[in-house]
Design an enzyme around this catalytic site. Structure first.
Site, mmCIF file in Angstrom:
data_model
loop_
_atom_site.group_PDB
_atom_site.id
_atom_site.type_symbol
_atom_site.label_atom_id
_atom_site.label_comp_id
_atom_site.label_asym_id
_atom_site.label_seq_id
_atom_site.Cartn_x
_atom_site.Cartn_y
_atom_site.Cartn_z
ATOM 1 N N ARG A 68 61.917 49.849 -0.881
ATOM 2 C CA ARG A 68 60.528 50.319 -0.988
ATOM 3 C C ARG A 68 60.506 51.839 -0.909
ATOM 4 O O ARG A 68 61.378 52.454 -0.323
ATOM 5 C CB ARG A 68 59.691 49.715 0.141
ATOM 6 C CG ARG A 68 59.591 48.196 0.046
ATOM 7 C CD ARG A 68 58.711 47.668 1.129
ATOM 8 N NE ARG A 68 57.410 48.310 0.991
ATOM 9 C CZ ARG A 68 56.274 47.677 0.850
ATOM 10 N NH1 ARG A 68 56.263 46.375 0.839
ATOM 11 N NH2 ARG A 68 55.146 48.322 0.735
ATOM 12 N N CYS A 69 59.470 52.411 -1.461
ATOM 13 C CA CYS A 69 59.255 53.849 -1.471
ATOM 14 C C CYS A 69 59.314 54.386 -0.036
ATOM 15 O O CYS A 69 58.739 53.752 0.847
ATOM 16 C CB CYS A 69 57.889 54.130 -2.095
ATOM 17 S SG CYS A 69 57.651 55.805 -2.628
ATOM 18 N N PRO A 70 59.990 55.465 0.216
ATOM 19 C CA PRO A 70 60.585 56.470 -0.676
ATOM 20 C C PRO A 70 62.086 56.300 -0.913
ATOM 21 O O PRO A 70 62.698 57.158 -1.530
ATOM 22 C CB PRO A 70 60.321 57.769 0.063
ATOM 23 C CG PRO A 70 60.508 57.405 1.499
ATOM 24 C CD PRO A 70 59.937 55.982 1.603
ATOM 25 N N ILE A 71 62.697 55.235 -0.409
ATOM 26 C CA ILE A 71 64.154 55.064 -0.521
ATOM 27 C C ILE A 71 64.653 55.119 -1.967
ATOM 28 O O ILE A 71 65.649 55.805 -2.244
ATOM 29 C CB ILE A 71 64.610 53.762 0.178
ATOM 30 C CG1 ILE A 71 64.223 53.773 1.653
ATOM 31 C CG2 ILE A 71 66.109 53.540 -0.005
ATOM 32 C CD1 ILE A 71 64.817 54.893 2.469
ATOM 33 N N ASP B 90 59.245 48.292 -6.610
ATOM 34 C CA ASP B 90 58.176 48.731 -5.717
ATOM 35 C C ASP B 90 57.135 49.536 -6.495
ATOM 36 O O ASP B 90 57.488 50.450 -7.242
ATOM 37 C CB ASP B 90 58.789 49.597 -4.603
ATOM 38 C CG ASP B 90 57.745 50.189 -3.691
ATOM 39 O OD1 ASP B 90 57.057 49.421 -3.011
ATOM 40 O OD2 ASP B 90 57.617 51.436 -3.682
#
Length: 77
Positions: free
Chosen positions: A10-13, A37
Site C-alpha cells: 500500500r501507498c507509499p511503499i 493500491d
C-alpha cells in the site's frame, strides 16, 4: 528490464520501492511495475512523469495497473 510486482503493498511503499529500483538501472533501461493500491496507481505514474521519465501504461483495469517506466537522463534537461 527489471520487473517488480508491488501489488501486495500500500501507498507509499510502492513509490519508495519504485524510486529505489529506478536508481539501480541505467539511463535508457526500463522498469516494469505492477500496482494495485488506488493511491499508488495515481501517485507512482504522476511522480515519474513529473520527474521527466517516460511512463507508459501497459494495462489499466480494475484489478491492477501495469507500468513501463524508462529512465531518462535528467541532467540533459
Amino acid at each position: 528490464m527489471i520487473f517488480i510486482d508491488l501489488t501486495s503493498f500500500r501507498c507509499p511503499i510502492p513509490l519508495v520501492k519504485a524510486k529505489l529500483a529506478l536508481k539501480s538501472i541505467s539511463v535508457g533501461d526500463s522498469l516494469h511495475i505492477l500496482l494495485s493500491d488506488p493511491g499508488s496507481r495515481r501517485d507512482v505514474p504522476a511522480f515519474f512523469k513529473n520527474q521527466g521519465h517516460q511512463v507508459m501504461a501497459l494495462q489499466d483495469d480494475a484489478r491492477q495497473l501495469s507500468l513501463l517506466i524508462t529512465k531518462v537522463d535528467l541532467s540533459q534537461r
